[in-house]
Design a protein around this motif. Sequence first.
Motif, PDB file in Angstrom:
ATOM      1  N   ALA A  19       0.827  -1.204   0.000  1.00 24.66           N
ATOM      2  CA  ALA A  19       0.000   0.000   0.000  1.00 24.66           C
ATOM      3  C   ALA A  19       0.864   1.259   0.000  1.00 24.66           C
ATOM      4  CB  ALA A  19      -0.934  -0.011   1.216  1.00 24.66           C
ATOM      5  N   VAL A  20       1.927   1.257   0.830  1.00 21.80           N
ATOM      6  CA  VAL A  20       2.827   2.410   0.886  1.00 21.80           C
ATOM      7  C   VAL A  20       3.520   2.615  -0.461  1.00 21.80           C
ATOM      8  CG1 VAL A  20       4.956   3.302   1.922  1.00 21.80           C
ATOM      9  CG2 VAL A  20       3.194   2.272   3.375  1.00 21.80           C
ATOM     10  N   GLY A  21       4.018   1.526  -1.050  1.00 19.25           N
ATOM     11  CA  GLY A  21       4.699   1.637  -2.330  1.00 19.25           C
ATOM     12  C   GLY A  21       3.784   2.130  -3.430  1.00 19.25           C
ATOM     13  N   THR A  22       2.550   1.620  -3.445  1.00 15.68           N
ATOM     14  CA  THR A  22       1.589   2.068  -4.451  1.00 15.68           C
ATOM     15  C   THR A  22       1.298   3.553  -4.288  1.00 15.68           C
ATOM     16  OG1 THR A  22       0.566  -0.129  -4.534  1.00 15.68           O
ATOM     17  CG2 THR A  22      -0.731   1.715  -5.362  1.00 15.68           C
ATOM     18  N   ASP A  23       1.073   3.980  -3.043  1.00 15.34           N
ATOM     19  CA  ASP A  23       0.777   5.380  -2.768  1.00 15.34           C
ATOM     20  C   ASP A  23       1.934   6.288  -3.168  1.00 15.34           C
ATOM     21  OD1 ASP A  23      -0.849   7.465  -1.728  1.00 15.34           O
ATOM     22  OD2 ASP A  23       0.353   7.472   0.095  1.00 15.34           O
ATOM     23  N   THR A  24       3.153   5.811  -2.956  1.00 13.72           N
ATOM     24  CA  THR A  24       4.331   6.619  -3.256  1.00 13.72           C
ATOM     25  C   THR A  24       4.509   6.837  -4.746  1.00 13.72           C
ATOM     26  OG1 THR A  24       5.439   5.772  -1.274  1.00 13.72           O
ATOM     27  CG2 THR A  24       6.842   6.774  -2.960  1.00 13.72           C
ATOM     28  N   MET A  25       4.281   5.776  -5.530  1.00 12.50           N
ATOM     29  CA  MET A  25       4.675   5.813  -6.943  1.00 12.50           C
ATOM     30  C   MET A  25       3.540   5.966  -7.934  1.00 12.50           C
ATOM     31  SD  MET A  25       7.685   2.907  -6.739  1.00 12.50           S
ATOM     32  CE  MET A  25       6.752   1.818  -5.653  1.00 12.50           C
ATOM     33  N   VAL A  26       2.286   5.774  -7.509  1.00 12.66           N
ATOM     34  CA  VAL A  26       1.191   5.794  -8.473  1.00 12.66           C
ATOM     35  C   VAL A  26       0.873   7.198  -8.975  1.00 12.66           C
ATOM     36  CG1 VAL A  26      -0.755   6.119  -6.872  1.00 12.66           C
ATOM     37  CG2 VAL A  26      -1.045   4.696  -8.926  1.00 12.66           C
ATOM     38  N   MET A  27       1.326   8.239  -8.276  1.00 11.03           N
ATOM     39  CA  MET A  27       1.010   9.601  -8.677  1.00 11.03           C
ATOM     40  C   MET A  27       1.480   9.919 -10.088  1.00 11.03           C
ATOM     41  SD  MET A  27      -0.739  10.956  -6.358  1.00 11.03           S
ATOM     42  CE  MET A  27      -1.196  10.626  -4.660  1.00 11.03           C
ATOM     43  N   ALA A  28       2.548   9.229 -10.520  1.00 11.57           N
ATOM     44  CA  ALA A  28       3.046   9.474 -11.877  1.00 11.57           C
ATOM     45  C   ALA A  28       1.990   9.170 -12.931  1.00 11.57           C
ATOM     46  CB  ALA A  28       4.303   8.633 -12.139  1.00 11.57           C
ATOM     47  N   GLY A  29       1.074   8.251 -12.619  1.00 13.50           N
ATOM     48  CA  GLY A  29       0.061   7.859 -13.590  1.00 13.50           C
ATOM     49  C   GLY A  29      -1.215   8.679 -13.543  1.00 13.50           C
ATOM     50  N   ILE A  30      -1.407   9.513 -12.512  1.00 15.03           N
ATOM     51  CA  ILE A  30      -2.676  10.241 -12.374  1.00 15.03           C
ATOM     52  C   ILE A  30      -2.483  11.756 -12.265  1.00 15.03           C
ATOM     53  CG2 ILE A  30      -3.852   8.270 -11.315  1.00 15.03           C
ATOM     54  CD1 ILE A  30      -3.472   9.609  -8.595  1.00 15.03           C
ATOM     55  N   LEU A  31      -1.267  12.240 -12.531  1.00 11.63           N
ATOM     56  CA  LEU A  31      -1.012  13.673 -12.383  1.00 11.63           C
ATOM     57  C   LEU A  31      -1.925  14.516 -13.265  1.00 11.63           C
ATOM     58  CD1 LEU A  31       2.883  14.068 -12.148  1.00 11.63           C
ATOM     59  CD2 LEU A  31       1.179  14.134 -10.319  1.00 11.63           C
ATOM     60  N   ALA A 219      17.856  12.488 -10.499  1.00 14.71           N
ATOM     61  CA  ALA A 219      17.843  12.253 -11.939  1.00 14.71           C
ATOM     62  C   ALA A 219      16.709  11.321 -12.343  1.00 14.71           C
ATOM     63  CB  ALA A 219      19.190  11.674 -12.388  1.00 14.71           C
ATOM     64  N   PHE A 220      16.559  10.221 -11.618  1.00 13.54           N
ATOM     65  CA  PHE A 220      15.568   9.203 -11.986  1.00 13.54           C
ATOM     66  C   PHE A 220      14.147   9.728 -11.803  1.00 13.54           C
ATOM     67  CE2 PHE A 220      13.040   5.376 -11.421  1.00 13.54           C
ATOM     68  CZ  PHE A 220      13.514   4.566 -12.440  1.00 13.54           C
ATOM     69  N   GLN A 221      13.877  10.356 -10.659  1.00 16.85           N
ATOM     70  CA  GLN A 221      12.523  10.807 -10.367  1.00 16.85           C
ATOM     71  C   GLN A 221      12.126  12.035 -11.177  1.00 16.85           C
ATOM     72  OE1 GLN A 221      10.207   9.314  -8.510  1.00 16.85           O
ATOM     73  NE2 GLN A 221      11.603   7.613  -8.144  1.00 16.85           N
ATOM     74  N   ALA A 222      13.090  12.844 -11.599  1.00  7.60           N
ATOM     75  CA  ALA A 222      12.765  13.999 -12.433  1.00  7.60           C
ATOM     76  C   ALA A 222      12.088  13.565 -13.721  1.00  7.60           C
ATOM     77  CB  ALA A 222      14.029  14.805 -12.748  1.00  7.60           C
ATOM     78  N   VAL A 223      12.405  12.351 -14.177  1.00  5.88           N
ATOM     79  CA  VAL A 223      11.745  11.790 -15.353  1.00  5.88           C
ATOM     80  C   VAL A 223      10.539  10.959 -14.956  1.00  5.88           C
ATOM     81  CG1 VAL A 223      12.006  10.208 -17.297  1.00  5.88           C
ATOM     82  CG2 VAL A 223      13.825  11.819 -16.761  1.00  5.88           C
ATOM     83  N   TYR A 224      10.693  10.100 -13.955  1.00  3.15           N
ATOM     84  CA  TYR A 224       9.624   9.156 -13.632  1.00  3.15           C
ATOM     85  C   TYR A 224       8.343   9.865 -13.195  1.00  3.15           C
ATOM     86  CZ  TYR A 224       7.029   5.343 -11.516  1.00  3.15           C
ATOM     87  OH  TYR A 224       6.040   4.445 -11.198  1.00  3.15           O
ATOM     88  N   ILE A 225       8.463  10.901 -12.380  1.00  2.00           N
ATOM     89  CA  ILE A 225       7.276  11.608 -11.899  1.00  2.00           C
ATOM     90  C   ILE A 225       6.475  12.180 -13.061  1.00  2.00           C
ATOM     91  CG2 ILE A 225       6.498  13.636 -10.595  1.00  2.00           C
ATOM     92  CD1 ILE A 225       8.839  13.118  -8.680  1.00  2.00           C
ATOM     93  N   TYR A 226       7.171  12.621 -14.101  1.00  2.00           N
ATOM     94  CA  TYR A 226       6.514  13.224 -15.256  1.00  2.00           C
ATOM     95  C   TYR A 226       6.566  12.296 -16.476  1.00  2.00           C
ATOM     96  CZ  TYR A 226       6.961  17.270 -12.247  1.00  2.00           C
ATOM     97  OH  TYR A 226       6.898  18.123 -11.167  1.00  2.00           O
ATOM     98  N   LEU A 227       6.568  10.987 -16.207  1.00  2.00           N
ATOM     99  CA  LEU A 227       6.669  10.025 -17.299  1.00  2.00           C
ATOM    100  C   LEU A 227       5.481  10.134 -18.252  1.00  2.00           C
ATOM    101  CD1 LEU A 227       8.598   7.783 -18.225  1.00  2.00           C
ATOM    102  CD2 LEU A 227       7.179   6.137 -16.985  1.00  2.00           C
ATOM    103  N   ALA A 228       4.288  10.397 -17.703  1.00  2.00           N
ATOM    104  CA  ALA A 228       3.110  10.537 -18.561  1.00  2.00           C
ATOM    105  C   ALA A 228       3.291  11.676 -19.559  1.00  2.00           C
ATOM    106  CB  ALA A 228       1.872  10.779 -17.708  1.00  2.00           C
TER     107      ALA A 228
END
Length: 456
Positions: A19-31, A219-228
């Motif tokens: 649940a924690v992992g999903t909450d942390t990383m799923v925002m990239a898909g719903i921004l 570096a990694f999150q600067a792309v992943y967060i805005y992957l959409a």
Amino acid sequence: MGRDPLRLRLLLLALGTFAVGTDTMVMAGILGRVADDLDVSVAAAGQMVSVFALAYALLAPVLATLTARWRRRRLLLTALAVFTAANALSALAPDYPTLLATRVLAAAGAALYTPTANAVATALVPPERRGRAIATVLGGMTVATALGVPLGTYVGRADWRLTMWLVVALGAVALLGLAVFLRELPAPAQALGLRERLAPLREGRIVAAVATTFLFFVAFQAVYIYLAIAMRPATDGEAGRLSLILLVTGVASVAGSWLGGRAVDRWGVRAVLLVAGSVAALAFAALPWLGLTMTGALLYAAVSPLAGWAISVAQPHRLASLSPAHAPLLISLNSSALYLGMAAGGGTGSLAMTLLGERWFPLVSTALALAVLTLAATTTSRPAPLQARPAIEDAPRNGTRRGTPEATGHPRSGTAAGNVGAADRRPQPPRAPRQTATAAAETGAAQPAGRAAPPM
């Protein structure tokens, strides 16, 4: 207690980390949907990830100190209750400032839950099974990248609030299950203060290792967060295509974690950092072109997480090897650096999009990845030939004899543990190159007893 109740408890702990992992990383898909609903820009919506990660990194050591005397069951259930309630408030948030406040509260619950779940897992099993218990609990974080993120993205394709309710449901099931099946556990006999937790940062080699983690995850999150956004030409805004890309990303993350651990064991930390860092830099540089087609997007989704999670595994190995006696503290510092990197990554990606545009902003991550490569190359040492390493050297400051199996990671042929004192009196080989414990640790020669899981 029987074996099956124990397995159930571990799986419930893993459900919480899922649940924690999903909450942390799923925002990239719903921004995009959050931005449209709350009438803010996508870049502003991305700051939800930054706020969560920053709060997690800053609150984790403080909350761990404040609750050190709490009984573990009480702490675990409190953390899950706070996390679950915070996500319910996120789902109900009427505006953007309220949503940001709920993300801070969710981060507080997550920062309490994840390390406590690891501690509880080790307390539930005998010593010979602790490694597998921790792997089970942290496996929830890894599986979240492969299953939770694409599932949450798909559920939220019409309304992002449904994704938040999915996280609430996961947290509530874990909370109720642990409340019923988890027995009481005492608090640790000794509790470290905040000053003791941060003391290792006085050593330059540890600062260099922590800085490597921080810069790479910026570096990694600067792309992943805005992957959409980066993948929009390939997905044409379709949630189904984005969910497929995130699914491939998740599967590659699991594979990268598995392969990274084995690569560190075989070739050492330095080799993994340099190879994986180079692959990541190339992937970021190619993304402006790969993101134009679905084939290219899937190729990036398969390659970039392989490199990223290999580094995620290598860094805890590196830090734990620098001072095995303080491994838990050093790994917790690594986790804080990771989340600080995530927080900075959101702001860095947003600024990069403002300056370079939605297509070219990954080039900033390329530059940061090259900086990581430089730092790793200059702060880790090449392994010396095995036959040239001296049998015994002076004892380092942490009390481990250099040249012993604990410092080099290789068994001493023909020398029993009980003969260490006699071995210490032998003269040193006159021309053998000096291989310090620090060098052994940084090249991966020294490994902790169990493989450290990726810090999420």
